[in-house]
Write a protein that holds these residues in place. Structure first.
Motif, PDB file in Angstrom:
ATOM      1  N   ARG A  13     -40.447  70.804  18.049  1.00 52.50           N
ATOM      2  CA  ARG A  13     -41.027  69.485  17.784  1.00 52.50           C
ATOM      3  C   ARG A  13     -42.304  69.353  18.602  1.00 52.50           C
ATOM      4  O   ARG A  13     -42.335  69.700  19.770  1.00 52.50           O
ATOM      5  N   THR A  86     -42.470  63.024   9.949  1.00 53.02           N
ATOM      6  CA  THR A  86     -43.216  64.151  10.509  1.00 53.02           C
ATOM      7  C   THR A  86     -44.266  64.610   9.504  1.00 53.02           C
ATOM      8  O   THR A  86     -44.216  64.236   8.332  1.00 53.02           O
ATOM      9  N   ASP A 100     -43.957  65.354  15.031  1.00 53.96           N
ATOM     10  CA  ASP A 100     -43.323  64.035  14.991  1.00 53.96           C
ATOM     11  C   ASP A 100     -44.406  62.965  15.068  1.00 53.96           C
ATOM     12  O   ASP A 100     -45.248  62.986  15.963  1.00 53.96           O
TER      13      ASP A 100
END
Length: 178
Positions: A13, A86, A100
């Motif tokens: 992420r 996202t 994100d």
């Protein structure tokens, strides 16, 4: 069980535009009409660099659409579903990268609601999201909210249940040397 189903994968992420946030090592469970399904077993470690940020106490099943602006996360616990908005996922050999955008949809007790809209707005202004990123995020949040509120697949626990079963098979096999 195919080798592909037991394959380990990094779930990375990031924050806009490309700042590291966290990563975790999970399992590639399979693919269906909704996207690619990944699983994290109970006790999985979420890392920042080499440091452990936390250990996830419960298993997590994730669906990443082939070309959508979201990742759906089912948890055992008070939150039934959390969908992170996202940028579309980028896939590499053993890694999926998700940027994100600090916007999401949460489903609790069957009710869906938008979360983090203020945070999205702050981040959008601070990091000067391009108009295409802003539009993609807003459209994804609106679409996911409507679909999750209606219980439309894949945003229904019944869909994720089979993938939780697959995760148990995979992790049981890994624990037994498989």
């Amino acid at each position: 069980m195919s080798d592909a189903a037991a394959r380990r994968i990094w779930i990375e992420r990031r924050r806009w535009p490309d700042r590291p946030q966290s990563r975790a090592r999970g399992y590639l469970l399979g693919h269906d009409e909704h996207g690619t399904w990944l699983g994290l077993p109970a006790g999985h470690e979420v890392l920042r660099g080499d440091a452990v940020l936390y250990r996830g106490p419960n298993p997590v099943v994730m669906c990443i659409p082939d070309d959508g602006w979201w990742v759906a996360n089912w948890y055992d616990g008070a939150v039934e579903l959390f969908v992170d908005v996202t940028t579309p996922a980028r896939w590499f050999d053993d890694t999926v990268v998700l940027v994100d955008l600090d916007y999401g949809v949460m489903v609790q007790q069957g009710a869906a609601r938008l979360v983090d809209a203020e945070r999205f707005e702050e981040q959008r202004l601070l990091y000067e999201y391009p108009s295409t990123i802003e539009a993609g995020a807003r459209a994804a949040a609106s679409d996911v909210l409507a679909l999750a509120d209606a219980g439309t697949p894949p945003f229904a626990l019944e869909v994720a249940s089979g993938w939780f079963a697959m995760l148990r098979v995979v992790t049981d096999g890994a624990a037994n040397g498989g």
